[in-house]
Design a protein around this motif. Sequence first.
Motif, PDB file in Angstrom:
ATOM      1  N   THR A 167      40.164  47.945  12.110  1.00 50.75           N
ATOM      2  CA  THR A 167      40.898  48.878  11.250  1.00 50.75           C
ATOM      3  C   THR A 167      40.039  50.070  10.866  1.00 50.75           C
ATOM      4  O   THR A 167      40.470  51.233  10.970  1.00 50.75           O
ATOM      5  CB  THR A 167      41.385  48.148   9.979  1.00 50.75           C
ATOM      6  OG1 THR A 167      42.244  47.073  10.354  1.00 50.75           O
ATOM      7  CG2 THR A 167      42.124  49.105   9.058  1.00 50.75           C
ATOM      8  N   VAL A 168      38.817  49.812  10.438  1.00 49.59           N
ATOM      9  CA  VAL A 168      37.927  50.901  10.013  1.00 49.59           C
ATOM     10  C   VAL A 168      37.519  51.757  11.196  1.00 49.59           C
ATOM     11  O   VAL A 168      37.473  52.996  11.102  1.00 49.59           O
ATOM     12  CB  VAL A 168      36.698  50.324   9.288  1.00 49.59           C
ATOM     13  CG1 VAL A 168      35.661  51.416   9.044  1.00 49.59           C
ATOM     14  CG2 VAL A 168      37.108  49.683   7.969  1.00 49.59           C
ATOM     15  N   LYS A 169      37.249  51.147  12.323  1.00 52.23           N
ATOM     16  CA  LYS A 169      36.883  51.905  13.521  1.00 52.23           C
ATOM     17  C   LYS A 169      38.003  52.865  13.908  1.00 52.23           C
ATOM     18  O   LYS A 169      37.770  54.041  14.215  1.00 52.23           O
ATOM     19  CB  LYS A 169      36.576  50.954  14.670  1.00 52.23           C
ATOM     20  CG  LYS A 169      36.244  51.660  15.975  1.00 52.23           C
ATOM     21  CD  LYS A 169      35.959  50.662  17.095  1.00 52.23           C
ATOM     22  CE  LYS A 169      35.699  51.355  18.417  1.00 52.23           C
ATOM     23  NZ  LYS A 169      35.417  50.379  19.521  1.00 52.23           N
ATOM     24  N   ALA A 170      39.247  52.370  13.906  1.00 52.44           N
ATOM     25  CA  ALA A 170      40.383  53.209  14.264  1.00 52.44           C
ATOM     26  C   ALA A 170      40.536  54.374  13.278  1.00 52.44           C
ATOM     27  O   ALA A 170      40.805  55.518  13.667  1.00 52.44           O
ATOM     28  CB  ALA A 170      41.663  52.384  14.308  1.00 52.44           C
ATOM     29  N   GLU A 171      40.341  54.073  12.009  1.00 50.26           N
ATOM     30  CA  GLU A 171      40.477  55.109  10.974  1.00 50.26           C
ATOM     31  C   GLU A 171      39.412  56.187  11.129  1.00 50.26           C
ATOM     32  O   GLU A 171      39.716  57.380  11.104  1.00 50.26           O
ATOM     33  CB  GLU A 171      40.369  54.471   9.602  1.00 50.26           C
ATOM     34  CG  GLU A 171      40.431  55.459   8.449  1.00 50.26           C
ATOM     35  CD  GLU A 171      40.216  54.781   7.103  1.00 50.26           C
ATOM     36  OE1 GLU A 171      39.639  55.433   6.205  1.00 50.26           O
ATOM     37  OE2 GLU A 171      40.603  53.604   6.955  1.00 50.26           O
ATOM     38  N   LEU A 172      38.173  55.788  11.315  1.00 46.08           N
ATOM     39  CA  LEU A 172      37.083  56.759  11.423  1.00 46.08           C
ATOM     40  C   LEU A 172      37.142  57.519  12.733  1.00 46.08           C
ATOM     41  O   LEU A 172      36.820  58.708  12.796  1.00 46.08           O
ATOM     42  CB  LEU A 172      35.742  56.050  11.261  1.00 46.08           C
ATOM     43  CG  LEU A 172      35.470  55.452   9.885  1.00 46.08           C
ATOM     44  CD1 LEU A 172      34.097  54.803   9.840  1.00 46.08           C
ATOM     45  CD2 LEU A 172      35.568  56.509   8.793  1.00 46.08           C
TER      46      LEU A 172
END
Length: 392
Positions: free
Chosen positions: A383-388
């Motif tokens: 989730t965080v990877k996709a967001e960043l």
Amino acid sequence: MSEHFTPPTTKPRVPHFSSGPCAKRPGWSVSNLQNACVGRSHRSADGRAKLAEVIERSKKILGVPADYRLGIVPASDTGAVEMALWSLLGERPLDILAWESFGQEWVKDVVDELKLPDTRLLKAPYGSLPDLDQVDFSHDVVFLWNGTTSGVRVPDGDWIEDDRQGLTICDATSAVFAMDIPWKKLDVVTYSWQKVLGGEAQHGVLVLSPRAVERLESYQPAWPLPKLFRLTQKGKLIEGIFKGDTINTPSMLCVEDAIDGLTWAESIGGLSGLIGRSEANLAAIAKWVEQSSWADFLAEKPEVRSCTSICLKIADSWFTGLSPEEQAKCANKIAKILEKQEVAYDIASYRAAPPGLRIWGGATVETANIEALLPWLDWAYTTVKAELATVA
């Protein structure tokens, strides 16, 4: 959002994975403290008996040799280490080992504060140990058994000489009750209740060998010692410290909590039961890491990986290509999203350590909770990877 980003359905029953103060034992309740000697003097017969009970039960569970002293001291593990360093060092040259932040703190003590001139630093980066074969045991030796902020532990005590001339002074706060400590190899051991037994903070434990006592009674440091550090009086060990006569006023509520933790430890098989629970937590994470596309242990070699402070790094090439500031931002976001989901509290890596995650695996943590956490780590990272990546 695609199904790939759908969070898992099962959460850890207890989301407490902090590396200190650590999770309370399974089944703990404040009602377990109803027999605490609150409102009474710690020097009363009842108060002193409670303190003596902690000392004797601790020695029995840990297998501390009969001729070693174990005492309760102020200011948690830090206070216990400081007492040892300020009271014992200076007679011999010193080897000090450092491979993480707390080891570096003891370096500052002896170099910047005590100003010991004949000091040799054996250093290693996060994830590794110094070359233990280089240690000179004609010197005093200061080291950690387990690096709480690096997840790296010494593999055993075989590297320590039996016929050493110097003293071995070991900060073992995140190892005691979870790892096999070879007491005869160590002259000073320090720890705190707040780690493996999940006790409350601010009380430390100091364990002294006969050789350490002999040093205390025969050597006078060149510097003045504050009252909280004084272990001798008129050249003799203050034996009362190791029988329940504390230097300053302890919390009798914390003492009762320590008794509760020791009672629980006995109920699960004592030291072997405690070690088994911690090792099972490490094994669960190791199994997951083997299959992970993005996570790895910070400790490079399996034989030095901690079973309590289990530190993970992010090995994904996308992450390693980020700047140090972006890496820290990403790791912190993972920890925050897990906390927001009430899945895991306090698992960000230590502020001075490489960006990543730190999961406490001490004996009070149930392996089922570790196993329930692991799918959430995958979800949070994705989730965080996709967001960043979208922002970039």
